[in-house]
Structures are given as C-alpha cells and as structure tokens.
Design an enzyme around this catalytic site. Structure first.
Site, PDB file in Angstrom:
ATOM      1  N   ASP A   1     -30.814 -18.660  72.453  1.00 16.67           N
ATOM      2  CA  ASP A   1     -31.054 -17.342  71.861  1.00 16.67           C
ATOM      3  C   ASP A   1     -32.485 -16.870  72.104  1.00 16.67           C
ATOM      4  O   ASP A   1     -32.715 -15.694  72.403  1.00 16.67           O
ATOM      5  CB  ASP A   1     -30.781 -17.394  70.364  1.00 16.67           C
ATOM      6  CG  ASP A   1     -31.039 -16.052  69.691  1.00 16.67           C
ATOM      7  OD1 ASP A   1     -30.404 -15.056  70.098  1.00 16.67           O
ATOM      8  OD2 ASP A   1     -31.894 -15.996  68.792  1.00 16.67           O
TER       9      ASP A   1
ATOM     10  N   MET B   1     -22.108 -36.102  61.497  1.00 14.44           N
ATOM     11  CA  MET B   1     -21.866 -34.683  61.770  1.00 14.44           C
ATOM     12  C   MET B   1     -23.124 -33.858  61.550  1.00 14.44           C
ATOM     13  O   MET B   1     -23.360 -32.866  62.254  1.00 14.44           O
ATOM     14  CB  MET B   1     -20.722 -34.164  60.890  1.00 14.44           C
ATOM     15  CG  MET B   1     -19.366 -34.770  61.197  1.00 14.44           C
ATOM     16  SD  MET B   1     -18.919 -34.708  62.956  1.00 14.44           S
ATOM     17  CE  MET B   1     -19.021 -32.952  63.277  1.00 14.44           C
ATOM     18  N   GLU B   2     -23.936 -34.264  60.584  1.00 12.20           N
ATOM     19  CA  GLU B   2     -25.179 -33.534  60.319  1.00 12.20           C
ATOM     20  C   GLU B   2     -26.142 -33.662  61.496  1.00 12.20           C
ATOM     21  O   GLU B   2     -26.766 -32.682  61.919  1.00 12.20           O
ATOM     22  CB  GLU B   2     -25.823 -34.060  59.031  1.00 12.20           C
ATOM     23  CG  GLU B   2     -25.186 -33.561  57.751  1.00 12.20           C
ATOM     24  CD  GLU B   2     -23.811 -34.151  57.465  1.00 12.20           C
ATOM     25  OE1 GLU B   2     -23.105 -33.622  56.582  1.00 12.20           O
ATOM     26  OE2 GLU B   2     -23.422 -35.147  58.118  1.00 12.20           O
TER      27      GLU B   2
ATOM     28  N   MET C   1     -13.950 -30.204  56.921  1.00  9.45           N
ATOM     29  CA  MET C   1     -13.667 -31.369  56.087  1.00  9.45           C
ATOM     30  C   MET C   1     -14.907 -32.213  55.774  1.00  9.45           C
ATOM     31  O   MET C   1     -14.784 -33.314  55.233  1.00  9.45           O
ATOM     32  CB  MET C   1     -12.599 -32.247  56.747  1.00  9.45           C
ATOM     33  CG  MET C   1     -11.298 -31.522  57.003  1.00  9.45           C
ATOM     34  SD  MET C   1     -10.619 -30.768  55.491  1.00  9.45           S
ATOM     35  CE  MET C   1      -9.301 -29.795  56.195  1.00  9.45           C
TER      36      MET C   1
ATOM     37  N   HIS D   1     -18.133 -33.438  53.760  1.00  5.46           N
ATOM     38  CA  HIS D   1     -18.582 -33.413  52.378  1.00  5.46           C
ATOM     39  C   HIS D   1     -20.009 -32.880  52.300  1.00  5.46           C
ATOM     40  O   HIS D   1     -20.841 -33.225  53.145  1.00  5.46           O
ATOM     41  CB  HIS D   1     -18.572 -34.825  51.772  1.00  5.46           C
ATOM     42  CG  HIS D   1     -17.211 -35.419  51.650  1.00  5.46           C
ATOM     43  ND1 HIS D   1     -16.516 -35.932  52.733  1.00  5.46           N
ATOM     44  CD2 HIS D   1     -16.405 -35.595  50.566  1.00  5.46           C
ATOM     45  CE1 HIS D   1     -15.347 -36.391  52.324  1.00  5.46           C
ATOM     46  NE2 HIS D   1     -15.252 -36.210  51.014  1.00  5.46           N
TER      47      HIS D   1
END
Length: 306
Positions: free
Chosen positions: A128, A113-114, A75, A77
């Site tokens: 990794d 969120m970024e 959700m 943007h």
C-alpha cells in the site's frame, strides 16, 4: 469427531472449546517476503517514499494485525497478547524484504495465527505504501518458522535446520584447507589452528554442500576445502540468512553472520577451469559468539529469537 474440529457432529461451524486446557507460555515466529523493484527498495531504505517511512508503518501494521487476528480469522480465540516483535531483513541484491514476526502469549491456545497475520498485514502495508511507484510488488512465502508451548511442544521448520558435513582447516595461509574430523571453535577467534582465524569479522567461512554439488556437475573433481571454506553445511539455505543472523552448532556453539560473499581480486584455478567460483557469491562468513567442540555431522540450527 475430534474435539479440535471446527465442526460439530451435525457439520455446523463452531469455535473449539479450550476451557479444559492448561495455560502455558506460547511463542510463534512466522516469516514472509516482499519482492520489489530494485529502485523501489532504494526508495524504501532511503525513506524517500512519499507516504512516509514504509518499514515503520508496516511494523505498526503488523502489531495491530496481531491484536485484530480474532476479528479476521473466524474461529480464532481472542488472546491476551504478551508481546509482538516485527523485524525486516533487507536483501538488496535480490530486491527482497524479509518479514519476521514473533507473537507471545500465556494461554490455552497458540499464537501461530497471530504471527502469520502480523507478517501478512506488514506485507500488505508495504504494498500500500509503495503501490504508486511499483504495482508489480509480490507478497509471498508466508509460513510458520517456529512455535513453542502447548501440548504439541516445539515445532521448527525444516529450512531452519541442517548439519555440518565437513570441517576444513589450513595451518598456513596460501595452503589449501584440508578436511578434519573435529575442531575447537574459540570465541572471537575461529577454528583453533586455522591460519585465517583471528580478531576480525571473517573468523569462519561457510559454504553449502548443495552449491559444491553444482560445481561438481561442471566436471570438477573437488575435495572439501577447495573453495577455502571452513565448514560445509547440508540442508540449510545459507543465502536466506541476513547479516546478524545466528547459527547454533552442536547445541552449544553460536556463530553470527557478519558478511555474505566477498570480492574476488584474483581469478583462482577453479574459476579458470570452469569460468565460475562460488565462494564470492554463495559463501558466508561469521564470527564465533560462543565456542565449543564441533564434529562432522553435528546439527546446525538457525536461531530464532523468542
């Protein structure tokens, strides 16, 4: 149902309509940590991991993660990102890498969120790059530290704030520090009138009230300044600070952390009494970047670059 809900009246998923919101400058800062074996951290800092420079690859991964956030989080943007910064703080004794990510935009919705995705992606990339030598790596403590902009204004995590509960000073070396109610902090000097102030890297010493409380639990009757500390703070985990971190006191004074702990050459009376002295392990030292008057109970805030 709230207009900010990701579900409509029928319970169906939707992306929130932000079309009517005004554009503002928005900044978000997030952090996370990666715990590794001591030997693994040595390989990382020496750039001896076979896959390459671990932290630089992780930094690029964090930046790329920001640009892909709307593809990963259903959700979110798509945003025009103005800037991304990913930094790493190394805590050698704890074999821990702290990741700090800052994301910036000018738009109708925030970049929390970024920033969180940048931290997560960087942490996974460290795993990794190093999994061949250390499969026990832990990634965690991912959280938002700060956000600015938008209708809700500024958010600052509780762990970034505290207060000064005591100010201590000694006018002669070799004399115990005594508590005072206020003092002037002078740029590149320290506490005015303090015998240990001067043009060097340990101008101001800080110790947490929580650590002093631990010593009191051992049966010691301690007065402020007993460990040689200038400032006693409360509510702020001084050990989370890396060398180079900055603290803002009383909204105008700025300190820069220059050293964590110190070597104890002689066993002091406190050590002889309980077999421990916390200043060498838990104290931090700083220089005065910006001066001003400090009073007891003034606010302390960890500065986060915007």
């Amino acid at each position: 149902m709230s207009n900010l809900s990701h579900f409509d009246e029928a319970g169906r998923s939707r992306m929130v309509d932000v079309g009517d919101k005004g554009e503002t400058k928005r900044v978000a800062v997030a952090k996370g940590e990666v715990k590794v074996k001591a030997k693994t951290l040595d390989l990382i800092t020496a750039e001896e991991i076979e896959k390459g420079d671990v932290l630089e690859v992780a930094r690029v991964a964090g930046i790329m993660g920001v640009k892909k956030t709307s593809d990963l989080i259903p959700m979110c943007h798509p945003l025009l990102i103005n800037g991304v910064d990913v930094k790493f703080n190394i805590f050698k004794e704890e074999a821990r890498i702290e990741i700090i990510a800052t994301a910036k935009t000018t738009g109708k919705t925030g970049v929390e969120m970024e920033a969180l995705t940048a931290v997560s992606t960087a942490g996974l990339t460290i795993y990794d790059m190093c999994k061949a030598v250390d499969k026990e790596i832990e990634i965690g403590e991912i959280k938002l530290l700060k956000k600015t902009g938008g209708k809700s204004g500024t958010y600052l995590a509780d762990e970034l704030t505290g207060k000064v509960v005591a100010i201590c000073r000694s006018q002669e070396k070799g004399v115990a520090k005594k508590e005072i109610s206020e003092v002037e902090l002078k740029i590149d000097y320290g506490l005015e009138g303090d015998a240990h102030a001067g043009d060097w890297h340990r101008q101001v010493s800080l110790l947490a009230q929580e650590d002093i409380a631990y010593m009191k639990e051992q049966g010691l009757e301690l007065e402020a300044g007993a460990f040689g500390e200038n400032l006693i703070t409360q509510g702020l985990d001084l050990q989370m600070l890396a060398v180079g971190a900055k603290l803002k006191l009383n909204s105008n004074i700025v300190l820069e952390v220059t050293q964590k702990g110190k070597e104890c050459h002689d066993r002091c009376a406190i050590y002889e009494a309980v077999g421990d002295c916390i200043m060498p392990r838990r104290g931090i030292f700083a220089r005065v970047v910006k001066g001003g008057k400090l009073k007891k109970n003034d606010k302390v805030e960890v500065l986060i670059d915007d």
